[in-house]
Design a protein around this motif. Structure first.
Motif, mmCIF file in Angstrom:
data_model
loop_
_atom_site.group_PDB
_atom_site.id
_atom_site.type_symbol
_atom_site.label_atom_id
_atom_site.label_comp_id
_atom_site.label_asym_id
_atom_site.label_seq_id
_atom_site.Cartn_x
_atom_site.Cartn_y
_atom_site.Cartn_z
ATOM 1 N N GLY A 178 0.804 -1.212 0.000
ATOM 2 C CA GLY A 178 0.000 0.000 0.000
ATOM 3 C C GLY A 178 0.838 1.264 0.000
ATOM 4 O O GLY A 178 0.589 2.186 -0.767
ATOM 5 N N SER A 179 1.858 1.296 0.871
ATOM 6 C CA SER A 179 2.682 2.508 0.974
ATOM 7 C C SER A 179 4.135 2.199 1.295
ATOM 8 O O SER A 179 4.845 3.052 1.824
ATOM 9 C CB SER A 179 2.107 3.445 2.044
ATOM 10 O OG SER A 179 2.133 2.809 3.316
ATOM 11 N N GLY A 180 4.587 0.981 1.002
ATOM 12 C CA GLY A 180 5.987 0.647 1.199
ATOM 13 C C GLY A 180 6.329 0.065 2.553
ATOM 14 O O GLY A 180 7.510 -0.128 2.859
ATOM 15 N N ILE A 181 5.332 -0.235 3.388
ATOM 16 C CA ILE A 181 5.596 -0.803 4.709
ATOM 17 C C ILE A 181 5.632 -2.328 4.653
ATOM 18 O O ILE A 181 6.655 -2.953 4.922
ATOM 19 C CB ILE A 181 4.556 -0.328 5.740
ATOM 20 C CG1 ILE A 181 4.585 1.207 5.879
ATOM 21 C CG2 ILE A 181 4.824 -0.991 7.101
ATOM 22 C CD1 ILE A 181 5.860 1.774 6.437
ATOM 23 N N THR A 182 4.510 -2.962 4.277
ATOM 24 C CA THR A 182 4.461 -4.428 4.313
ATOM 25 C C THR A 182 5.228 -5.064 3.167
ATOM 26 O O THR A 182 5.562 -6.253 3.237
ATOM 27 C CB THR A 182 3.013 -4.947 4.342
ATOM 28 O OG1 THR A 182 2.299 -4.482 3.183
ATOM 29 C CG2 THR A 182 2.296 -4.457 5.592
ATOM 30 N N ALA A 183 5.540 -4.303 2.112
ATOM 31 C CA ALA A 183 6.433 -4.835 1.076
ATOM 32 C C ALA A 183 7.760 -5.248 1.696
ATOM 33 O O ALA A 183 8.421 -6.189 1.228
ATOM 34 C CB ALA A 183 6.656 -3.786 -0.007
ATOM 35 N N CYS A 184 8.159 -4.561 2.762
ATOM 36 C CA CYS A 184 9.433 -4.865 3.420
ATOM 37 C C CYS A 184 9.375 -6.188 4.174
ATOM 38 O O CYS A 184 10.418 -6.808 4.425
ATOM 39 C CB CYS A 184 9.817 -3.731 4.361
ATOM 40 S SG CYS A 184 10.075 -2.148 3.500
ATOM 41 N N ILE A 185 8.177 -6.650 4.530
ATOM 42 C CA ILE A 185 8.050 -7.987 5.131
ATOM 43 C C ILE A 185 8.389 -9.045 4.090
ATOM 44 O O ILE A 185 9.064 -10.040 4.397
ATOM 45 C CB ILE A 185 6.630 -8.198 5.694
ATOM 46 C CG1 ILE A 185 6.329 -7.172 6.791
ATOM 47 C CG2 ILE A 185 6.465 -9.618 6.237
ATOM 48 C CD1 ILE A 185 4.911 -7.228 7.330
ATOM 49 N N LEU A 186 7.958 -8.838 2.844
ATOM 50 C CA LEU A 186 8.343 -9.755 1.775
ATOM 51 C C LEU A 186 9.848 -9.713 1.555
ATOM 52 O O LEU A 186 10.484 -10.754 1.333
ATOM 53 C CB LEU A 186 7.613 -9.407 0.477
ATOM 54 C CG LEU A 186 6.081 -9.435 0.481
ATOM 55 C CD1 LEU A 186 5.552 -9.307 -0.953
ATOM 56 C CD2 LEU A 186 5.532 -10.686 1.149
ATOM 57 N N ALA A 187 10.434 -8.517 1.607
ATOM 58 C CA ALA A 187 11.882 -8.399 1.448
ATOM 59 C C ALA A 187 12.610 -9.139 2.565
ATOM 60 O O ALA A 187 13.635 -9.800 2.330
ATOM 61 C CB ALA A 187 12.287 -6.925 1.433
ATOM 62 N N LEU A 188 12.090 -9.053 3.781
ATOM 63 C CA LEU A 188 12.679 -9.759 4.915
ATOM 64 C C LEU A 188 12.592 -11.267 4.711
ATOM 65 O O LEU A 188 13.577 -11.993 4.905
ATOM 66 C CB LEU A 188 11.958 -9.357 6.203
ATOM 67 C CG LEU A 188 12.383 -10.065 7.494
ATOM 68 C CD1 LEU A 188 13.844 -9.752 7.832
ATOM 69 C CD2 LEU A 188 11.463 -9.664 8.655
ATOM 70 N N GLY A 189 11.418 -11.748 4.293
ATOM 71 C CA GLY A 189 11.255 -13.178 4.053
ATOM 72 C C GLY A 189 12.186 -13.683 2.971
ATOM 73 O O GLY A 189 12.788 -14.760 3.096
ATOM 74 N N ALA A 190 12.316 -12.908 1.897
ATOM 75 C CA ALA A 190 13.206 -13.298 0.804
ATOM 76 C C ALA A 190 14.651 -13.363 1.294
ATOM 77 O O ALA A 190 15.396 -14.296 0.955
ATOM 78 C CB ALA A 190 13.076 -12.309 -0.349
ATOM 79 N N ASN A 191 15.053 -12.382 2.092
ATOM 80 C CA ASN A 191 16.417 -12.353 2.612
ATOM 81 C C ASN A 191 16.705 -13.565 3.484
ATOM 82 O O ASN A 191 17.805 -14.138 3.429
ATOM 83 C CB ASN A 191 16.622 -11.054 3.400
ATOM 84 C CG ASN A 191 18.076 -10.779 3.712
ATOM 85 O OD1 ASN A 191 18.644 -11.359 4.631
ATOM 86 N ND2 ASN A 191 18.680 -9.884 2.939
ATOM 87 N N ILE A 192 15.719 -13.983 4.265
ATOM 88 C CA ILE A 192 15.890 -15.142 5.144
ATOM 89 C C ILE A 192 16.227 -16.395 4.346
ATOM 90 O O ILE A 192 17.027 -17.233 4.774
ATOM 91 C CB ILE A 192 14.624 -15.349 6.003
ATOM 92 C CG1 ILE A 192 14.516 -14.237 7.061
ATOM 93 C CG2 ILE A 192 14.631 -16.719 6.688
ATOM 94 C CD1 ILE A 192 13.189 -14.196 7.781
ATOM 95 N N VAL A 193 15.640 -16.539 3.159
ATOM 96 C CA VAL A 193 15.881 -17.741 2.346
ATOM 97 C C VAL A 193 16.979 -17.528 1.310
ATOM 98 O O VAL A 193 17.158 -18.343 0.416
ATOM 99 C CB VAL A 193 14.579 -18.233 1.666
ATOM 100 C CG1 VAL A 193 13.541 -18.595 2.706
ATOM 101 C CG2 VAL A 193 14.024 -17.194 0.696
ATOM 102 N N GLY A 194 17.702 -16.421 1.426
ATOM 103 C CA GLY A 194 18.862 -16.216 0.578
ATOM 104 C C GLY A 194 18.590 -15.568 -0.761
ATOM 105 O O GLY A 194 19.461 -15.559 -1.634
#
Length: 281
Positions: A240-256
């Motif tokens: 919506g405004s760039g907040i929860t997109a970062c949760i996807l970025a965090l999840g992606a980072n966790i799996v490399g």
């Protein structure tokens, strides 16, 4: 020996064990959940010695017409120094909703070149459930830090970048909003904002990565991302405004998965900008 995180996610027991490490900085990145009825408790209880990280004011470009717009490197550096961040700090960030806005704080630090930062899995609710110490909300004074911004431009995408991505199909665009908002079957929480999604984008609600405010296991996250990705392409996350997109970025980072970026204006900017294409269902 200075404390360092080995993962973008730490558990409550790890934080409690290291709570008084010399270079540890605990940040409270709580904001009110958009469209929700949950009020934050940042003026009531907090993890001991926590510093409030004000996403909406100090760490956003408040002159922008869109919410949560990324600040300049200079602004971020100055504000980070004010809350005592040093080049050798170890940062753990949490929020009062489990994992919500804390991921945005993590992503901002990564975007300004700082890697020794992690999100507290489960946030303040998990901390309280596990019975670890809390204190009344208080503003702790800190010595001005020496943090230096090193802007990582590849972490952020803007509207023209997304248009280029659509035209050349060079990225996967993953949308963290609910399926109803993605398909325009549910209204947007922001009044008068059109529903739908960016053409070619795929729906991946951030809630699919979480269980009771905590990240799913690495194996589960791997399955979620791999089910969406048929080819090896960079990922662009939007919401919506760039907040929860970062949760996807965090999840992606966790799996490399590291070749990722966030569309900063996200749906608020896209749907507010005349003549941009919109799809529904």
């Amino acid at each position: 020996m200075k404390l360092k995180v080995k993962s973008p996610l730490v558990v409550t027991s790890w934080l409690n064990h290291h709570l008084y490490a010399e270079n540890l900085v605990v940040l409270n990145g709580t904001i009110k959940k958009v469209g929700g009825n949950i009020e934050s408790n940042i003026e009531e209880k907090q993890i001991p010695n926590a510093i409030f990280f004000d996403i909406k004011k100090n760490f956003s470009d408040t002159s922008s017409e869109f919410p949560s717009t990324i600040p300049s490197a200079q602004q971020f550096q100055e504000e980070a120094r004010k809350i005592g961040i040093n080049q050798d700090s170890c940062i753990v960030v949490y929020d009062n909703l489990g994992i919500y806005s804390a991921a945005r704080v993590w992503w901002l630090f990564k975007t300004f070149g700082f890697d020794n930062v992690a999100v507290l899995d489960g946030g303040f609710p998990a901390w309280q459930i596990d019975g670890f110490p809390v204190e009344n909300e208080v503003s702790h004074s800190r010595v001005i830090g020496d943090f230096k911004s090193d802007y990582q431009a590849n972490n952020i995408r803007f509207t023209n970048d997304v248009l280029d991505s659509i035209a050349h199909k060079k990225n996967y665009i993953l949308d963290a909003r609910s399926a109803g908002r993605f398909n325009a079957t549910q209204p947007e929480p922001r009044i008068d904002l059109k529903g739908g999604h960016i053409p070619t984008s795929l729906s991946l609600p951030y809630t699919q990565l979480l269980v009771e405010g905590k990240m799913k296991t690495e194996e589960e996250l791997e399955d979620i991302f791999r089910s969406k990705l048929k080819k090896e392409k960079p990922l662009v996350f939007t919401c919506g405004s760039g907040i929860t997109a970062c949760i996807l970025a965090l999840g992606a980072n966790i799996v490399g998965i590291t070749n990722v970026s966030v569309y900063d204006g996200s749906w608020t900017e896209w749907a507010s900008t005349p003549n941009l294409p919109i799809e529904k269902k």
